[in-house]
Enzyme design. Structure first.
Site, PDB file in Angstrom:
ATOM      1  N   TRP A 163       0.818  -1.218   0.000  1.00 18.04           N
ATOM      2  CA  TRP A 163       0.000   0.000   0.000  1.00 18.04           C
ATOM      3  C   TRP A 163       0.844   1.258   0.000  1.00 18.04           C
ATOM      4  O   TRP A 163       0.521   2.232  -0.679  1.00 18.04           O
ATOM      5  CB  TRP A 163      -0.983  -0.004   1.170  1.00 18.04           C
ATOM      6  CG  TRP A 163      -2.016  -1.068   1.006  1.00 18.04           C
ATOM      7  CD1 TRP A 163      -2.218  -2.144   1.827  1.00 18.04           C
ATOM      8  CD2 TRP A 163      -2.973  -1.202  -0.050  1.00 18.04           C
ATOM      9  NE1 TRP A 163      -3.233  -2.922   1.336  1.00 18.04           N
ATOM     10  CE2 TRP A 163      -3.711  -2.372   0.193  1.00 18.04           C
ATOM     11  CE3 TRP A 163      -3.275  -0.441  -1.185  1.00 18.04           C
ATOM     12  CZ2 TRP A 163      -4.732  -2.803  -0.654  1.00 18.04           C
ATOM     13  CZ3 TRP A 163      -4.287  -0.875  -2.029  1.00 18.04           C
ATOM     14  CH2 TRP A 163      -5.005  -2.043  -1.760  1.00 18.04           C
ATOM     15  N   ASP A 199      -1.482   6.583   6.735  1.00 15.86           N
ATOM     16  CA  ASP A 199      -2.507   5.675   6.231  1.00 15.86           C
ATOM     17  C   ASP A 199      -2.767   4.642   7.330  1.00 15.86           C
ATOM     18  O   ASP A 199      -1.952   3.759   7.560  1.00 15.86           O
ATOM     19  CB  ASP A 199      -2.010   4.977   4.946  1.00 15.86           C
ATOM     20  CG  ASP A 199      -3.016   3.975   4.394  1.00 15.86           C
ATOM     21  OD1 ASP A 199      -4.067   3.763   5.020  1.00 15.86           O
ATOM     22  OD2 ASP A 199      -2.733   3.407   3.308  1.00 15.86           O
ATOM     23  N   LYS A 224     -12.442  -1.973   6.501  1.00 16.49           N
ATOM     24  CA  LYS A 224     -11.736  -2.900   7.401  1.00 16.49           C
ATOM     25  C   LYS A 224     -12.228  -2.774   8.833  1.00 16.49           C
ATOM     26  O   LYS A 224     -12.463  -3.772   9.489  1.00 16.49           O
ATOM     27  CB  LYS A 224     -10.233  -2.656   7.313  1.00 16.49           C
ATOM     28  CG  LYS A 224      -9.700  -3.208   5.999  1.00 16.49           C
ATOM     29  CD  LYS A 224      -8.418  -2.621   5.514  1.00 16.49           C
ATOM     30  CE  LYS A 224      -8.136  -3.172   4.117  1.00 16.49           C
ATOM     31  NZ  LYS A 224      -7.338  -2.273   3.292  1.00 16.49           N
TER      32      LYS A 224
END
Ligand SMILES: *Cc1c(COP(=O)(O)O)cnc(C)c1O
Length: 373
Positions: free
Chosen positions: A111, A184, A208
Site C-alpha cells: 500500500w 494511512d 476494514k
C-alpha cells in the site's frame, strides 16, 4: 460460526478477510432494519435525501461518535469522503505537496508502494523514498537509524499497519523537525490509540474497521486545510469538502450511517484502548502457535514489528498453504489465503473479530500441525 435464529438459520463463518471484513452481527441486523425503515420515518436509509433532516441527524451523530471514539481533538476536521484509501494517495499530495517540494515516503508494503506511485502521478514534486522495504521482503518497518528524513519536507507519509505483510510501527516514525506526519491507518484505525497531535493528517478506508467500502475517513489539522498549495477542482479539495460538511455532492449516505453504527458499537464495547487489548490478545494466540511450532509455521514479519491485526505466516510448501486455507474453510474459518504479493496465509482480525474467532483458528492451527507435522 454463529447460527442465527429466525425463519431461516444463517451459517456465519469466522471471517478473516483482509477487507471488506467481518462486521458485528448486531450492527448488520440493525442495518437490515434500517434499510426498510430508518428511525420510524417510513423511509429506508438508502431512500432518504442527503439534505433532509433525518439524514442530517445521521451524519451529525456519525461525525460526533467518530470524534468521541477516536478522542479526536477539536483542532482537527473530520471528513468522510467518497472513494477508497487509494484515492487519498493522490488527493493528499494534491492538497499538501507544492510543485518542486519534497515529501518523505518510507516504503513498507504494497500500500505504501502504491501511495508513492499515485503521488508521483498526481504532482510534480520530489517523492523521496527514504526506506526501501521491498529489499527486505517487507519483513520490517524502518528503525530510527534506517532512514534519514528530509529537512523541510512538506510531510512524511507512512502506513502505520501494513495489511499485506503484517508489520506495524510500534511508535510513529520520526519526521524532520516541524514536518507533519501523514498516516494511512486503513487497517488499524480505532484498533489502537493514535497520537493525533503528532499528525497533520490521518486517513483510513472504512471497509476494514468501520463498515462499507468506498468511503474514507480523513482527519486533518485545520491549519493544513487553510493552506492552498495549488488550485484544485472542487471534488479534489479538502477545504471544499470541509466547508460543505462532507456533502459537496450526494455523499455515500449508507456508508456514513453504517460507520456511525460501528463507532457507537466500538464505544459501547469499551473504546479504542479495549480493542487494543483485545487485538493484542487475539494476535498472541496465533503468534504463540507459530513460535512454538518448530518451523512448521513461519511468520513473515520480524518480531518487534509484528502486526496485531494482520497475522501473516507460511507453511513449508505452497501446497501445504493451499491445503491449510481450504481445510480451514471447511471448518468455518474463511478467507485465510495470503495476499497475492506475499503468499502464504494471512489472518486479518479487525475490531469486529471476537477473541473466540482467534481461539477457533488457534485450535485449527494446532490440529493441522498435529496431522501434517
Ligand atoms: C486496504 C488498504 C488500502 C486500500 O483501500 P481501498 O479502499 O481499496 O482503496 C490502502 N491502504 C491500506 C493500508 C489498506 O489496508
Amino acid at each position: 460460526m454463529t447460527a442465527i435464529g429466525g425463519a431461516t438459520t444463517v451459517r456465519r463463518m469466522w471471517n478473516f478477510s483482509a477487507g471488506p471484513a467481518a462486521m458485528p452481527l448486531e450492527v448488520l441486523e440493525r442495518l437490515r432494519g434500517d434499510l426498510v425503515d430508518l428511525d420510524a420515518t417510513g423511509v429506508g436509509i438508502l431512500e432518504h435525501s442527503h439534505r433532509g433532516p433525518t439524514f442530517e441527524r445521521v451524519l451529525e451523530e456519525s461525525m460526533r461518535s467518530c470524534r468521541t471514539l477516536g478522542g479526536i481533538p477539536e483542532e482537527y476536521e473530520i471528513l468522510m469522503l467518497p472513494g477508497g484509501a487509494t484515492l487519498q494517495f493522490s488527493q493528499l499530495a494534491l492538497n499538501l505537496l507544492p510543485d518542486g517540494a519534497t515529501a518523505d515516503y518510507p516504503d513498507t508494503d504494497v500500500w505504501s508502494a502504491k501511495a508513492i506511485i499515485e503521488a508521483r502521478a498526481a504532482v510534480r514534486a520530489n517523492i523521496a523514498v527514504i526506506f526501501e522495504g521491498k529489499r527486505f521482503h517487507y519483513d520490517h518497518v524502518p528503525t530510527l537509524g534506517e532512514m534519514t528524513p528530509t529537512a523541510g519536507a512538506a510531510y512524511l507519509h507512512y502506513c502505520s499497519n501494513n495489511t499485506v505483510h503484517g508489520t506495524r510501527y510500534s511508535t510513529p516514525p520520526r519526521a524532520a523537525p516541524g514536518v507533519p506526519l501523514v498516516c494511512d491507518a486503513s487497517s488499524e484505525i480505532f484498533g489502537r490509540p493514535i497520537d493525533w497531535r503528532a499528525h497533520g493528517l490521518v486517513y483510513a478506508a472504512a471497509q476494514k474497521n468501520f463498515g462499507v467500502a468506498a468511503m474514507t475517513l480523513v482527519v486533518i489539522r485545520r491549519d493544513l486545510l487553510e493552506r492552498t498549495v495549488r488550485p484544485l477542482h472542487t471534488m479534489a479539495s479538502y477545504a471544499q469538502h470541509a466547508k460543505a460538511g462532507s456533502r459537496l455532492n450526494t455523499p455515500p449516505t449508507f456508508a456514513m450511517h453504517a460507520a456511525g453504527l460501528m463507532f457507537k458499537w466500538m464505544i459501547k464495547e469499551g473504546g479504542v484502548e479495549e480493542f487494543a487489548r483485545r487485538n493484542a490478545a487475539k494476535a498472541q494466540l496465533l503468534y504463540s502457535v507459530i513460535d512454538s511450532s518448530g518451523g512448521f509455521y513461519t511468520g513473515l514479519s520480524q518480531r518487534p514489528c509484528r502486526s496485531d491485526i494482520n497475522v501473516s505466516f507460511r507453511l513449508r510448501t505452497n501446497e501445504l498453504d493451499s491445503r491449510f486455507a481450504a481445510e480451514a474453510a471447511r471448518e468455518g474459518l474463511d478467507a485465510l489465503a495470503g495476499h497475492k504479493d506475499a503468499g502464504g496465509i494471512r489472518a486479518s482480525m479487525y475490531n469486529a473479530m471476537p477473541l473466540d474467532g482467534a481461539r477457533a483458528l488457534q485450535g485449527f492451527m494446532r490440529e493441522f500441525m498435529r496431522v501434517n507435522g
